[in-house]
Motif scaffolding. Structure first.
Motif, short mmCIF file in Angstrom:
data_model
loop_
_atom_site.label_atom_id
_atom_site.label_comp_id
_atom_site.label_asym_id
_atom_site.label_seq_id
_atom_site.Cartn_x
_atom_site.Cartn_y
_atom_site.Cartn_z
N PHE A 196 0.87 -1.22 0.03
CA PHE A 196 0.06 0.07 0.03
C PHE A 196 0.91 1.23 -0.17
N PHE A 197 2.00 1.30 0.82
CA PHE A 197 2.84 2.26 0.90
C PHE A 197 3.63 2.70 -0.26
N ALA A 198 4.05 1.45 -0.77
CA ALA A 198 4.96 1.60 -2.08
C ALA A 198 4.22 2.10 -3.23
N ILE A 211 18.42 1.66 7.47
CA ILE A 211 17.72 1.47 6.20
C ILE A 211 16.26 1.69 6.47
N ILE A 212 15.74 0.97 7.48
CA ILE A 212 14.48 1.04 8.10
C ILE A 212 13.91 2.61 8.24
N ALA A 213 14.78 3.26 8.97
CA ALA A 213 14.39 4.64 9.34
C ALA A 213 14.63 5.56 7.92
N LEU A 214 15.48 5.20 7.00
CA LEU A 214 15.53 6.07 5.92
C LEU A 214 14.38 5.79 5.10
N VAL A 215 14.06 4.50 4.92
CA VAL A 215 12.85 4.48 4.06
C VAL A 215 11.61 4.85 4.39
N LEU A 251 8.17 11.50 2.67
CA LEU A 251 8.33 12.66 1.79
C LEU A 251 7.91 12.33 0.49
N LEU A 252 7.63 11.22 0.06
CA LEU A 252 6.95 10.90 -1.60
C LEU A 252 5.65 11.24 -1.24
N MET A 253 4.97 10.64 -0.11
CA MET A 253 3.54 10.70 -0.34
C MET A 253 3.27 12.35 -0.17
N PHE A 254 4.08 13.08 0.65
CA PHE A 254 3.92 14.48 0.78
C PHE A 254 3.98 15.22 -0.65
#
Length: 776
Positions: A12-14, A262-266, A272-275
């Motif tokens: 969903f988030f991807a 990686i978990i934190a950055l993803v 950011l991409l959703m915004f």
């Protein structure tokens, strides 16, 4: 629970992230326009818009200064400048379509194959010194003209130059005072759009290069729009990349495991991409403040991620299994970061009280971005944590961390040195008020332009060598029974012009009087000292017919068609909003006392005057916005804690960071302009987050039966560590703004980075003192 369906949640988030990236690329535009900063609903703005409809815009000019270090009076150079002026008037390019074919803007041409194309020409006129001619009275043929420069005879250049350099109409407008630069003045179509501006500047640069001019400078709204948008796009990308890099380094320092980082950055990247997808969905046009969006989204999401992962790790360290640790994290930290996200969003929403549309839009978009970050981090991050084995995320050990040891020291300091802490707090407040008393609103265009950019260097070149950029208009309204071609009216207008000549900052004044002065000069063999109004009304009436003919040829530039309104146009140097306000107040008082009100009335207006009013609105909206934010956040805190003392404990430590920010402005002599004003909402919204995290942990601990002192120790050891980590990340995240060439962005980075540290210090030192005093 959603963490039981990781593939579904991640898919969903991807999907949202990919869609967000697509919308951002295809629908987001960048723009820069001074009119964006016009205060909505202002009576002076409404008057100015009427004035502009009656005449023409005061900012639809583009100046091209061509410099020759050896001096401009050289035949080959003058011929090139003249031809350049003629060529640039014919600048045009093919467009796909036009709503209506205006022959002054569009030309339809047919090629050899019979296909037609629409050509767009935004340049309505181009004038330079080589095209200027003096009218001369001729006994036999009436009026004739002679050129200002006799280009065909270079032996006359010396005489021509002497006459030109004494002419106030030419020096500062078409030629510099040192006679080393000529200016080609372009008049462009009204409301030229971003793409047309970009294309026009590209054509101008190509034409300048084809003539091989060694040095040239450009000034005008079109050039600002083009150059600043290019810088905006680059700095938007740079701010995003630098923020991500700094956050990555901070995360690696905290978690020490690749997958934890990686978990934190993803998680941060998804938010950011959703915004940006939200911005693209609503086709938001980004302006000069857009640089802050990626920084805000990254650091807010990072703060949420650190709190979630720190709590998860703390629960693992005390022996909880992975599933239990995630459930406790969602329950406790989920509510805590919801509250902090809400207060941060309220800080941004408070900006909607501003009368400046860009600030309203920035506040609303940032508030929505904060909540997007909250939901994406809480759901997506916890899902990823459930998906990965614990040893892949962080190294678990039972050693006391450095942060815990530090917080224990803070605990003992606050317990045994409370009086010294309070005294230091009061001393710092006193110093802050000293700085606040020095805050200025004397904003200047130079201070908001990118450092060392061509657009800024060109702006400064025209400020130093010509009449500057800021338009300055005096609207003249005639009383019943009077017309713009009455002798009494012209005399009153000339009195106004002569008065303004005492201000060296006001340049290039022109009005209907210049027409009659030129005719009078022509009747007197073009003598320099005869560029004045005729002495008698009889002579004035003699000139009237020719004056009306000249005015009719130039359209409604100086007088309205009904001859009931006139304008006095000028430009004023970039001396600052407060200094210009002093001139306007002094001149308004003088005109009220010295101009015959039975003949005409005057009012100062123009683009520059309207933008300068922002200084007043910035102050008003700043205080209104802060009061609005404090009121809403106070209501939320009072509802949660149901204790008036807890409300004061939450608010008092967050007063100092705002005072420090204001004091920095005063001590560093940074004017309080529109872009900088938003800092206070950001500071209050972000600073109070740490306070809420601390008090939420204190309340949870107290509810379990711990004493106040024991609850303070647990609060500092657990939540104190997390807010220290998040403050470090926020500090370096906002420091990325130091790489910007945009002065307001640098100021914002300085203020927020500095005050976030002060907010942390206040929280960990002041809150324990107040809790011991007020919560028994």
């Amino acid at each position: 629970m959603y963490v039981n369906y990781p593939k579904l949640v991640i898919s969903f988030f991807a999907t949202l992230s990919i869609l967000g990236l697509f919308l951002a690329i295809s629908r987001i535009n960048f723009s820069f326009d001074f009119e964006q900063f016009f205060p909505s609903g202002d009576e002076d703005l409404e008057y100015f818009l009427e004035f502009r409809e009656r005449f023409e815009p005061d900012d639809n000019f583009l100046l091209i200064g061509i410099k020759r270090e050896e001096g401009v009076f050289q035949k080959e150079f003058l011929e090139k400048v003249l031809q350049f002026s003629l060529d640039i008037r014919r600048t045009e390019w093919v467009v796909q379509e036009a709503d209506t074919i205006d022959n002054s803007i569009y030309t339809v041409k047919e090629n050899n194959q019979g296909d037609t194309s629409i050509f767009y020409n935004p340049v309505q006129s181009a004038q330079c010194l080589l095209q200027f001619e003096y009218p001369i009275r001729n006994v036999f043929t009436g009026f004739s003209t002679i050129p200002a420069i006799h280009l065909e005879d270079s032996t006359l250049f010396s005489r021509d130059s002497m006459r030109i350099m004494k002419d106030e109409r030419l020096v500062g407008n078409f030629i510099s005072e040192d006679a080393k630069t000529l200016v080609v003045v372009l008049k462009t179509v009204e409301n030229i759009d971003q793409e047309s501006s970009k294309e026009l500047i590209k054509n101008i640069k190509q034409l300048v290069n084809s003539y091989q001019f060694k040095e040239y400078h450009i000034l005008g709204k079109v050039f600002f729009q083009t150059e600043i948008v290019k810088i905006q796009i680059w700095e938007f990308i740079l701010a995003t990349l630098v923020s991500i890099l700094l956050v990555t380094l901070s995360m690696f320092f905290i978690f020490r495991k690749l997958w934890g980082v990686i978990i934190a950055l993803v998680s941060i990247l998804v938010g950011l991409l959703m915004f940006v997808g939200y911005l693209g969905l609503f086709a938001v046009t980004l302006d000069t403040m857009a640089l802050l969006y990626p920084v805000i989204m990254i650091i807010v999401a990072t703060s949420d991620v650190v709190h979630v992962m720190s709590k998860y790790i703390d629960e693992l360290l005390i022996g909880k299994d992975k599933v239990s640790a995630i459930k406790i994290t969602i329950k406790e930290i989920g509510m805590s970061i919801f509250l902090t996200s809400t207060t941060t969003a309220i800080g941004f929403i408070s900006l909607v009280t501003s009368k400046l549309i860009p600030i309203q839009q920035f506040g609303l978009n940032a508030a929505i971005g904060v909540m997007i970050a909250y939901f994406s981090v809480l759901i997506f991050t916890t899902t990823l944590l459930a998906l990965f084995p614990v040893d892949k995320i962080i190294k678990l050990n039972n050693r006391k961390s450095t942060w815990v040891s530090l917080m224990e020291k803070v605990y003992w300091i606050t317990k045994y040195h409370s009086k010294k802490i309070v005294l230091a707090f009061l001393v710092l407040i006193t110093i802050c008020f000293m700085g606040i008393s020095m805050v200025s609103t004397n904003t200047q265009i130079e201070k908001i332009l990118p450092k060392n950019a061509k657009v800024t260097n060109d702006f400064l070149f025209f400020e130093e060598n010509f009449s500057g950029f800021r338009p300055f208009e005096i609207a003249v309204s005639l009383k019943d029974g009077f017309s713009t071609d009455d002798f009494e009216v012209i005399q009153e207008i000339d009195k106004i012009e002569q008065y303004f000549k005492q201000f060296p900052e006001v340049k290039s004044m022109t009005s209907i009087t210049s027409v009659y002065k030129s005719i009078h000069q022509a009747y007197n063999s073009n003598n320099y000292d005869k560029y004045v109004l005729p002495e008698s009304e009889n002579k004035f009436k003699k000139y009237k017919k020719f004056a009306n003919k000249l005015l009719a040829q130039n359209g409604a530039i100086l007088v309205s068609k009904d001859k009931k309104y006139a304008r006095i146009s000028a430009r004023v140097l970039d001396i600052g909003a407060d200094n210009i306000k002093k001139i306007t107040e002094q001149s308004t008082l003088w005109m009220n006392e010295n101009i015959d009100s039975s003949i005409l009335s005057t009012r100062l207006t123009g683009t520059g005057i309207i933008i300068d009013k922002n200084s007043d609105y910035v102050r008003d909206s700043l205080f209104k916005g802060l009061l609005f934010a404090i009121l809403l956040i106070s209501i939320i805190i009072a509802f949660i804690y149901k204790n008036i003392r807890m409300l004061f404990i939450a608010l008092i430590p967050n007063v100092l960071p705002m005072l420090i920010a204001a004091a920095i402005l005063g001590f560093l002599n940074i004017p309080l302009e529109a872009g900088v004003a938003i800092v206070f909402a950001i500071i209050f919204g972000i600073a109070i987050d740490d306070t809420i995290h601390l008090l939420s942990k204190f309340k949870l601990t107290k509810d379990k039966g711990y004493s106040t002192d024991a609850a303070i120790l647990i609060m500092l050891k657990e939540t104190g560590k997390a807010i220290c980590l998040t403050t470090i990340i926020l500090f370096f995240g906002f420091l990325s703004l130091f790489l910007s060439s945009n002065p307001p962005a640098i100021t914002i980075g300085l203020l927020i980075s500095g005050t976030l540290l002060s907010a942390l210090i206040c929280d960990v030192f002041i809150i324990p003192v107040m809790l011991r005093k007020w919560i028994r």
